[in-house]
Motif scaffolding. Structure first.
Motif: not given
Lengths: 323, 284
Positions: A17-18, A21, A25
């Motif tokens: 997930f990190p 993400l 972004i």
């Protein structure tokens, strides 16, 4: 008693997930944003409401058909890449052939590798400014050297001549990267099954034959990989030409990245034009990347999958027949 | 001479000599420009203009003084570069190892598509998204901040790819199972057991991530406009400016200062770096 296995699948999502993400972004959103800006009239330092152009592709059309500077930058980028890559790969292959030749048995390979790779680790900007100082006119280290060796009578203004300027930029690029390429190729040769070389030796193959018939074909994937990563690196070439001569003389060392930087951040604030140029660069990079992706795909796995598919189809067909 | 029963032929000896001459020439070519740089950093501008010398002179301190007088602050630049590079490196290696571990250990539905996605985005050049990135950062007032230079390091596709290859070759899932039986949570297993096992790969990737961040010019040049925020490579661009027009001695001094930390790191770690480069090429 057997407990039903706990599913850990969710951790796959949590652990990645990190990455996802940060990618969304800091990479995906800016790329999409850049693409959108490319279709608008966004210009100037002070933010004002932006509008889509009547002809959304106007910026792209202007760049590709009317902007001499942009076309020059594309040609320069290609040219600088070609005149650095061909000698780079040639020298790297020659050194690889020498270093991996057991009969030659070259001593001190470790030290040579350390020294030949060294320029790659030093800041490219530092090297660019260093070379522009070395080639200074009328008196600089290079002019002193030429005089000392008796190669020239009068000081030479190296950096005023288009060909010399391009040649030096390409040389710096070549000089910084051939060591890297050579180390990768040597590692590739080490990975080739030694039995191949043994049988070649038994069959009486000489050094040339072994290199061209066995080493080179076995290095195919690594060579293609090197080629394409170098192409993408070359496409984004910025540090060296920017700090060496800032694109001069007469735009002869202006690259596409420098064009983008110049349009957006050096006084003219033409964000829309710079964004359109970035998108053109992105498309070229995407084509090159898909090429490398295609080349590096797992061939055996693919074959297996295909075989499985046909097998399943056959099974289905026979099942259908049975009904 | 060493006796050679099989007879090393004359041609081979000549070939060998040629190989050594070429290699030594290339090694000298690697050293020469940097040698001139360090030597000229100690010579006055007049000495530099009067000719080539391979031996240092005595003007090191005066060059340094001229350099520092003109808004060139190597210590600040070093600190800025160090903060950015080390933070970015830690983020890159930690989160890339975590993602790679997630890819290798767990059987989740999107595992294959995610790997394909990583391969696809591996080669996107940062220049392609620079305009949108800059506008985005400008809107949230993050220009002249180090965050936009550090946080994107969390997503480093090439490092994830490398770490995945490493884990596939070295990790046995039995260790993970054993940790589970002992009641270790998944995060704890990763942090306490897997990460230490991955140290060789982490160290290699850390060196390269650090050097790449340290040498990065494009993004800091766009984002940082305040002098006290400049990184080392951006400071190098100051040396190209008009303020040092004829001060060759101090230009070389500035260059030498920006290159020195990298030389130190390189000669301390060159063995690992060369091994790392070799590993990076074998992508199969």
């Amino acid at each position: 008693m057997r407990r039903k296995g706990v599913s850990y699948a969710k951790f796959g999502y949590i652990f990645t997930f990190p990455f996802v993400l940060a990618f969304l972004i800091f990479s995906l959103y800016p790329i999409l944003y850049t693409a959108v800006i490319g279709f608008t009239d966004m210009q100037g330092l002070i933010p004002k409401p932006i509008h889509f152009l009547d002809n959304p592709f106007q910026n792209f059309k202007d760049l590709l058909f009317d902007n001499v500077s942009f076309r020059k930058s594309l040609i320069n980028t290609g040219l600088l890449w070609i005149i650095n890559f061909i000698p780079q790969i040639a020298l790297a292959l020659l050194l690889t052939a020498w270093f991996t030749n057991k009969r030659l048995n070259i001593k001190g390979q470790g030290a040579f590798k350390v020294l030949l790779y060294m320029p790659n680790i030093i800041t490219a900007g530092t090297i660019a400014v260093l070379f522009s100082s070395l080639f200074a006119y009328p008196m600089g280290p290079m002019n002193s050297l030429f005089e000392l060796m008796g190669w020239s009578d009068a000081p030479i203004f190296f950096l005023q001549d288009k060909t010399t300027a391009r040649g030096i930029v390409a040389f710096i690029q070549f000089w910084m990267w051939y060591g890297n390429t050579m180390i990768i190729l040597v590692a590739g040769v080490m990975g080739i099954n030694p039995a191949l070389f043994e049988s070649a030796a038994i069959d009486g193959a000489n050094g040339f034959q072994t290199f061209f018939r066995i080493t080179l074909p076995s290095l195919r994937t690594i060579l293609l990989f090197t080629l394409i990563t170098s192409m993408i690196g070359g496409l984004t070439m910025f540090d060296i030409p920017q700090l060496f001569l800032a694109g001069g003389p007469d735009d002869s060392t202006l690259t596409t990245s420098m064009f983008i930087y110049g349009q957006a951040f050096k006084g003219s604030y033409m964000y829309n034009r710079a964004a359109a140029a970035s998108m053109i660069m992105f498309v070229i990079a995407a084509v090159l990347s898909s090429l490398v992706f295609y080349l590096m795909r797992d061939r055996d796995a693919e074959k297996l999958k295909k075989a499985e598919k046909t097998y399943r189809k056959a099974a289905k067909a026979s099942a259908a027949r049975e009904v | 001479m060493n006796p050679n029963p099989k007879g090393e032929t004359v041609t081979r000896r000549i070939n060998k000599t040629i190989v050594y001459i070429v290699c030594i020439f290339l090694a000298v070519l690697s050293i020469f420009p940097f040698w001139i740089m360090f030597v000229n950093a100690t010579r006055s501008t007049a000495e530099i203009q009067s000719g080539l010398s391979l031996l240092p002179s005595s003007h090191m301190m005066s060059n340094l003084r001229v350099l520092l007088d003109k808004s060139f602050d190597p210590i600040q630049g070093f600190l800025n570069s160090f903060i950015i590079s080390s933070s970015a490196t830690i983020l890159t290696v930690y989160f890339s190892s975590l993602s790679a571990y997630g890819l290798v250990t767990y059987d989740w539905k999107l595992r294959k598509p995610f790997f394909t996605f990583i391969l696809c985005v591996m080669m996107i050049p940062s220049q392609a998204s620079a305009i949108g990135f800059y506008q985005f950062m400008y809107k949230i007032h993050w220009t002249n901040s180090f965050l936009p230079l550090i946080l994107p390091a969390i997503a480093a596709p090439a490092v994830v790819f490398f770490m995945r290859q490493y884990l596939l070759a070295t990790l046995s899932l039995e260790i993970v199972e054993a940790a589970r039986v002992d009641g270790s949570g998944e995060f704890k297993t990763f942090n306490r057991i897997i990460l230490p096992l991955m140290m060789p790969a982490v160290a290699t990737q850390a060196i390269f991530a650090f050097v790449a961040n340290w040498n990065n010019l494009f993004m800091p040049l766009i984002l940082l406009t305040q002098k006290e925020k400049y990184t080392m490579p951006v400071m190098v661009s100051l040396l190209r400016g008009d303020i040092y027009k004829m001060e060759f001695g101090s230009i070389y001094m500035g260059l030498a200062l920006t290159a020195l930390p990298l030389f130190v790191v390189y000669f301390l770690l060159s063995r690992y770096i060369i091994a790392g480069v070799a590993l990076g090429g074998v992508k199969e």
